[in-house]
Design an enzyme around this catalytic site. Structure first.
Site, PDB file in Angstrom:
ATOM      1  N   HIS A  44      79.048  11.031  67.646  1.00 57.96           N
ATOM      2  CA  HIS A  44      80.105  11.318  68.608  1.00 57.96           C
ATOM      3  C   HIS A  44      79.670  10.818  69.988  1.00 57.96           C
ATOM      4  CE1 HIS A  44      77.300  14.701  68.886  1.00 57.96           C
ATOM      5  NE2 HIS A  44      77.615  14.681  70.175  1.00 57.96           N
ATOM      6  N   HIS A 120      77.403   6.793  75.444  1.00 55.96           N
ATOM      7  CA  HIS A 120      76.517   6.361  74.369  1.00 55.96           C
ATOM      8  C   HIS A 120      76.714   7.235  73.135  1.00 55.96           C
ATOM      9  CE1 HIS A 120      74.291   9.704  76.124  1.00 55.96           C
ATOM     10  NE2 HIS A 120      73.694   9.829  74.946  1.00 55.96           N
TER      11      HIS A 120
END
Length: 180
Positions: A44, A120
């Protein structure tokens, strides 16, 4: 102990593509730095981390109020890097025109905080040490040219992370639908 965080989950196509490119083996030196791959079902993009003393009900209302009506950015997983203890895949926004700043607006609304936000996806965690630079540097080099398929998320998710079993178990608490 449970912690709350806001995140976007990559599309199944983006997850499948990245899973094909992440090395399936542990490189030389991985045992020395206790390298642990993050399973794809936990991938995620975290926007806000709210800790373990936050009320789910209060945070749900807060996130819903701030994120409702925001435009969904078009995203792509691309490149690689590391923070101390984390090997990550980068995220770039491919949204054009008036919505080109959708990622930043979403990050601010979702609680990215005051520090500069570096989108990220964590693919591995490791213990810092003398050998970490060499091992992680080799993996960053291996993944540096990675460029996955673009996708547009449908929602922003408030997750609860339960750490009682040792490995985090994520459960969606609330979803805020994003505008296309």
């Amino acid at each position: 102990m449970a912690r709350l965080f806001s995140a976007i989950v990559p599309s199944p196509e983006a997850v499948a593509d990245l899973a094909e490119h992440v090395p399936g083996h542990l490189p030389d030196g991985a045992a020395e730095i206790k390298l642990r791959w993050t399973p794809p079902d936990r991938w995620h993009l975290t926007f806000g981390f709210f800790g373990d003393d936050d009320s789910e009900q209060r945070r749900t209302k807060w996130l819903h109020r701030r994120a409702t009506g925001l435009r969904a950015p078009t995203l792509r997983l691309a490149g690689a890097g590391s923070f101390p203890g984390v090997l990550w895949i980068g995220v770039v926004e491919e949204t054009a025109g008036e919505s080109a700043d959708a990622m930043r607006k979403l990050a601010v609304a979702a609680g990215a905080g005051r520090r500069p936000y570096r989108p990220h996806l964590t693919v591995a965690r490791y213990q810092r040490g003398q050998h970490a630079k060499r091992v992680i540097g080799g993996l960053v080099d291996q993944l540096a040219d990675y460029r996955g398929p673009a996708w547009t998320p449908s929602d922003l998710v408030l997750f609860r992370s339960d750490l009682s079993s040792g490995s985090p178990v994520y459960a969606a608490v609330h979803r805020v639908e994003l505008d296309a």
